[in-house]
Design an enzyme around this catalytic site. Structure first.
Site, PDB file in Angstrom:
ATOM      1  N   LYS A  60       0.838  -1.202   0.000  1.00  0.00           N
ATOM      2  CA  LYS A  60       0.000   0.000   0.000  1.00  0.00           C
ATOM      3  C   LYS A  60       0.880   1.264   0.000  1.00  0.00           C
ATOM      4  CE  LYS A  60      -3.764  -2.440   2.402  1.00  0.00           C
ATOM      5  NZ  LYS A  60      -4.683  -2.445   3.555  1.00  0.00           N
ATOM      6  N   TYR A  82     -12.099  -2.924  -3.348  1.00  0.00           N
ATOM      7  CA  TYR A  82     -12.627  -3.007  -1.980  1.00  0.00           C
ATOM      8  C   TYR A  82     -14.156  -3.007  -1.943  1.00  0.00           C
ATOM      9  CZ  TYR A  82      -8.091  -2.558   0.391  1.00  0.00           C
ATOM     10  OH  TYR A  82      -6.831  -2.787   0.891  1.00  0.00           O
ATOM     11  N   HIS A 106      -1.672  -5.539   1.362  1.00  0.00           N
ATOM     12  CA  HIS A 106      -2.925  -6.260   1.098  1.00  0.00           C
ATOM     13  C   HIS A 106      -2.586  -7.636   0.553  1.00  0.00           C
ATOM     14  CE1 HIS A 106      -6.736  -7.524  -0.610  1.00  0.00           C
ATOM     15  NE2 HIS A 106      -6.024  -7.867  -1.681  1.00  0.00           N
ATOM     16  N   ASN A 140      -1.804  -0.153   7.070  1.00  0.00           N
ATOM     17  CA  ASN A 140      -1.251  -1.441   7.513  1.00  0.00           C
ATOM     18  C   ASN A 140      -0.396  -2.108   6.437  1.00  0.00           C
ATOM     19  OD1 ASN A 140      -3.338  -2.184   5.864  1.00  0.00           O
ATOM     20  ND2 ASN A 140      -4.488  -3.318   7.406  1.00  0.00           N
ATOM     21  N   GLU A 160      -9.251 -10.499  -7.945  1.00  0.00           N
ATOM     22  CA  GLU A 160      -8.290  -9.400  -7.824  1.00  0.00           C
ATOM     23  C   GLU A 160      -7.198  -9.464  -8.899  1.00  0.00           C
ATOM     24  OE1 GLU A 160      -7.090  -9.720  -3.727  1.00  0.00           O
ATOM     25  OE2 GLU A 160      -9.077  -9.135  -3.003  1.00  0.00           O
TER      26      GLU A 160
END
Ligand code: RTP
Ligand code: MG
Length: 147
Positions: free
Chosen positions: A9, A49, A115, A112, A126
């Protein structure tokens, strides 16, 4: 052989953690079959998402993922989907065990670092959302016989 979509990310990219994350997956024994640094469109982020679109943090999540480049990858190997999740650690870094990526490098649930696909279905969805077939290679590594 399983494949998983793994993405560093924006926080992980800006903090210079791409190399470390690739290193962990390589050393574990997985094979990189696709990778690219890219700026994410709002449309792609919302699709990625979409399971969270009713959640209160959805807007923040989409604006974070589109705020600066991500490093998108596809990794291949036996049980790579569940193993990658274990290597990442729990979603909230406060609960992530030391030794995991989130446990070692993050403190905030919103930032965080990484992913990873959470099931075979989400991995297929995805990978198709983020990569074209031409961007994915198929390596026949002799070493894979010893892992
Ligand atoms: P990811 O999809 O990013 O790999 O993370 P995950 O599977 O571990 O967690 P998931 O439940 O899919 O949530 C997606 C991302 O939304 C953010 N989040 N914020 N503020 C909150 O309570 C909250 N909960 C989730 C996190 O950044 C999480 O990675
Ligand atoms: Mg998720």
């Amino acid at each position: 052989m399983e494949r998983s979509f793994i993405m560093v990310k924006p926080d992980g990219v800006q903090r210079g953690l791409v190399g470390d994350i690739i290193n962990r997956f390589e050393k574990k024994g997985f094979t990189l079959v696709g990778a690219k640094l890219m700026q994410v469109s709002k449309e792609r982020a919302e699709k990625h998402y979409e399971e969270h679109k009713e959640r209160p943090f959805f807007g923040e999540l989409v604006s974070f993922i589109t705020s600066s480049p991500v490093f998108a990858m596809v990794w291949e190997g036996e049980h790579v989907i569940s193993t990658a999740r274990a290597m990442m650690g729990k979603t909230n870094p406060i609960d992530a065990a030391p030794g995991t990526i989130r446990g070692d490098y993050a403190v905030s649930v919103g930032m965080n670092i990484i992913h990873g696909s959470d099931s075979e279905e989400s991995a297929a969805r995805e990978i198709a959302l983020w990569f074209s077939n031409e961007e994915l290679t198929s390596l026949d590594k002799t070493i894979s016989r010893w892992i």
